[in-house]
Design a protein around this motif. Structure first.
Motif, PDB file in Angstrom:
ATOM      1  N   PRO A 113      41.498  37.735  37.426  1.00  0.00           N
ATOM      2  CA  PRO A 113      41.962  38.920  36.703  1.00  0.00           C
ATOM      3  C   PRO A 113      40.808  39.494  35.871  1.00  0.00           C
ATOM      4  N   VAL A 114      40.670  40.825  35.903  1.00  0.00           N
ATOM      5  CA  VAL A 114      39.612  41.497  35.142  1.00  0.00           C
ATOM      6  C   VAL A 114      40.181  42.736  34.463  1.00  0.00           C
ATOM      7  N   ASP A 115      39.512  43.192  33.403  1.00  0.00           N
ATOM      8  CA  ASP A 115      39.908  44.413  32.707  1.00  0.00           C
ATOM      9  C   ASP A 115      39.124  45.623  33.187  1.00  0.00           C
ATOM     10  N   ASP A 116      37.936  45.384  33.756  1.00  0.00           N
ATOM     11  CA  ASP A 116      37.028  46.465  34.125  1.00  0.00           C
ATOM     12  C   ASP A 116      36.534  46.242  35.555  1.00  0.00           C
ATOM     13  N   LEU A 117      36.835  47.175  36.450  1.00  0.00           N
ATOM     14  CA  LEU A 117      36.431  47.045  37.847  1.00  0.00           C
ATOM     15  C   LEU A 117      35.008  47.537  38.100  1.00  0.00           C
ATOM     16  N   THR A 118      34.282  47.903  37.055  1.00  0.00           N
ATOM     17  CA  THR A 118      32.901  48.362  37.222  1.00  0.00           C
ATOM     18  C   THR A 118      31.890  47.364  36.655  1.00  0.00           C
ATOM     19  N   ASN A 119      32.338  46.236  36.144  1.00  0.00           N
ATOM     20  CA  ASN A 119      31.451  45.276  35.493  1.00  0.00           C
ATOM     21  C   ASN A 119      30.782  44.368  36.539  1.00  0.00           C
ATOM     22  N   GLU A 120      29.791  44.911  37.241  1.00  0.00           N
ATOM     23  CA  GLU A 120      29.108  44.193  38.308  1.00  0.00           C
ATOM     24  C   GLU A 120      28.399  42.940  37.790  1.00  0.00           C
ATOM     25  N   GLU A 121      27.911  42.982  36.567  1.00  0.00           N
ATOM     26  CA  GLU A 121      27.242  41.821  35.982  1.00  0.00           C
ATOM     27  C   GLU A 121      28.209  40.635  35.885  1.00  0.00           C
ATOM     28  N   ALA A 122      29.405  40.885  35.376  1.00  0.00           N
ATOM     29  CA  ALA A 122      30.411  39.823  35.257  1.00  0.00           C
ATOM     30  C   ALA A 122      30.848  39.321  36.635  1.00  0.00           C
ATOM     31  N   PHE A 123      31.004  40.233  37.588  1.00  0.00           N
ATOM     32  CA  PHE A 123      31.390  39.826  38.941  1.00  0.00           C
ATOM     33  C   PHE A 123      30.334  38.901  39.542  1.00  0.00           C
ATOM     34  N   GLY A 124      29.066  39.264  39.360  1.00  0.00           N
ATOM     35  CA  GLY A 124      27.981  38.444  39.882  1.00  0.00           C
ATOM     36  C   GLY A 124      27.931  37.071  39.247  1.00  0.00           C
ATOM     37  N   GLU A 125      28.242  36.997  37.961  1.00  0.00           N
ATOM     38  CA  GLU A 125      28.269  35.697  37.281  1.00  0.00           C
ATOM     39  C   GLU A 125      29.402  34.833  37.818  1.00  0.00           C
ATOM     40  N   TRP A 126      30.557  35.450  38.083  1.00  0.00           N
ATOM     41  CA  TRP A 126      31.668  34.714  38.695  1.00  0.00           C
ATOM     42  C   TRP A 126      31.248  34.189  40.074  1.00  0.00           C
ATOM     43  N   ILE A 127      30.637  35.045  40.859  1.00  0.00           N
ATOM     44  CA  ILE A 127      30.206  34.628  42.198  1.00  0.00           C
ATOM     45  C   ILE A 127      29.265  33.433  42.087  1.00  0.00           C
ATOM     46  N   SER A 128      28.307  33.505  41.186  1.00  0.00           N
ATOM     47  CA  SER A 128      27.349  32.419  40.997  1.00  0.00           C
ATOM     48  C   SER A 128      28.041  31.111  40.613  1.00  0.00           C
ATOM     49  N   GLY A 165      32.352  28.660  56.059  1.00  0.00           N
ATOM     50  CA  GLY A 165      32.858  30.004  56.322  1.00  0.00           C
ATOM     51  C   GLY A 165      32.401  30.964  55.241  1.00  0.00           C
ATOM     52  N   PHE A 166      33.352  31.402  54.414  1.00  0.00           N
ATOM     53  CA  PHE A 166      33.050  32.370  53.364  1.00  0.00           C
ATOM     54  C   PHE A 166      33.880  32.063  52.133  1.00  0.00           C
ATOM     55  N   VAL A 167      33.499  32.713  51.027  1.00  0.00           N
ATOM     56  CA  VAL A 167      34.330  32.736  49.826  1.00  0.00           C
ATOM     57  C   VAL A 167      34.683  34.201  49.610  1.00  0.00           C
ATOM     58  N   GLU A 168      35.981  34.494  49.576  1.00  0.00           N
ATOM     59  CA  GLU A 168      36.441  35.860  49.357  1.00  0.00           C
ATOM     60  C   GLU A 168      36.929  35.975  47.917  1.00  0.00           C
ATOM     61  N   PHE A 169      36.290  36.850  47.158  1.00  0.00           N
ATOM     62  CA  PHE A 169      36.618  37.073  45.748  1.00  0.00           C
ATOM     63  C   PHE A 169      37.487  38.311  45.614  1.00  0.00           C
ATOM     64  N   TRP A 170      38.580  38.172  44.878  1.00  0.00           N
ATOM     65  CA  TRP A 170      39.448  39.294  44.541  1.00  0.00           C
ATOM     66  C   TRP A 170      39.376  39.473  43.029  1.00  0.00           C
ATOM     67  N   PHE A 171      38.641  40.498  42.584  1.00  0.00           N
ATOM     68  CA  PHE A 171      38.604  40.858  41.172  1.00  0.00           C
ATOM     69  C   PHE A 171      39.725  41.873  40.973  1.00  0.00           C
ATOM     70  N   GLU A 172      40.790  41.488  40.238  1.00  0.00           N
ATOM     71  CA  GLU A 172      42.015  42.279  40.183  1.00  0.00           C
ATOM     72  C   GLU A 172      42.315  42.786  38.776  1.00  0.00           C
ATOM     73  N   LYS A 173      42.410  44.113  38.680  1.00  0.00           N
ATOM     74  CA  LYS A 173      42.817  44.728  37.414  1.00  0.00           C
ATOM     75  C   LYS A 173      44.330  44.864  37.373  1.00  0.00           C
ATOM     76  N   SER A 174      44.911  45.241  38.495  1.00  0.00           N
ATOM     77  CA  SER A 174      46.364  45.346  38.647  1.00  0.00           C
ATOM     78  C   SER A 174      46.679  45.105  40.116  1.00  0.00           C
ATOM     79  N   GLU A 175      47.948  45.169  40.464  1.00  0.00           N
ATOM     80  CA  GLU A 175      48.346  44.897  41.846  1.00  0.00           C
ATOM     81  C   GLU A 175      47.634  45.804  42.843  1.00  0.00           C
ATOM     82  N   GLY A 176      47.456  47.052  42.510  1.00  0.00           N
ATOM     83  CA  GLY A 176      46.827  47.996  43.434  1.00  0.00           C
ATOM     84  C   GLY A 176      45.367  48.291  43.136  1.00  0.00           C
TER      85      GLY A 176
END
Length: 193
Positions: free
Chosen positions: A116-131, A150-161
């Motif tokens: 769960p995230v509050d901001d869908l533009t925070n690429e820095e935070a997403f990259g830290e999660w991936i790491s 295989g792979f790791v699929e990350f879902w950074f979710e602000k809301s259902e949609g």
């Protein structure tokens, strides 16, 4: 010239009959994988006919839960953020026999992480999660990974949609990131829709 036309028609019809017979007797081919969802192939192509020899089976793409690995990744992810979650699955082929039973052969192990995230533009935070998550995944003993990485699929979710999805191939991450973190790591694997 008129005499040769019936022969051409007969030859064409015989050839078409041989082609149709070959097509009807060919074993079903597996359907290619579509992202993380296993394909539902009609039952007629899933199970061999009774006329086939005993012991033969029909192959179909399949995904099976990796319960033990799911519990492990989920525990590690929730230790970082109790609102996040993770699970794992094996992707491969089911060999389905005429009597309905099947055997599974894993081709790769895949992971799914929901954050769960509050901001869908925070690429820095997403990259830290991936790491952080990739370090957890590659630390699992190799014998717990069935088939290939295989792979790791990350879902950074602000809301259902509202979400950002990033799929990181595990081997590619291991071979090519060399300490990259943050937004640069996110951009290596993110493909905008």
């Amino acid at each position: 010239m008129k005499k040769s036309i019936p022969y051409i028609v007969i030859a064409t019809l015989v050839g078409a009959g041989v082609l149709a017979q070959n097509l009807l007797s060919a074993p079903p081919q597996p359907t290619p994988k579509a992202d993380s969802v296993s394909m539902n192939i009609p039952a007629a192509t899933e199970i061999p006919t009774a006329a086939e020899a005993v012991g033969q089976c029909g192959y179909m793409w399949a995904t099976h839960n990796a319960d033990e690995l799911s519990a492990m990744i989920d525990e590690e992810i929730r230790a970082i953020d109790p609102a996040a979650s993770g699970n794992a699955s094996y992707y491969g082929e089911d060999c389905v026999y005429a009597d309905g039973h099947s055997t599974f052969s894993a081709m790769e192990t895949d992971f799914y992480v929901r954050i769960p995230v509050d901001d869908l533009t925070n690429e820095e935070a997403f990259g830290e999660w991936i790491s952080q998550v990739m370090k957890i995944v590659i630390a699992f003993p190799r014998e717990q990974i069935q088939g290939n990485y295989g792979f790791v699929e990350f879902w950074f979710e602000k809301s259902e949609g509202e979400h950002v999805i990033v799929r990181v191939p595990i081997q590619e991450y291991m071979d090519g990131t060399h300490g990259i973190t943050g937004a640069a790591l996110f951009r290596m694997f993110y493909s905008p829709p």
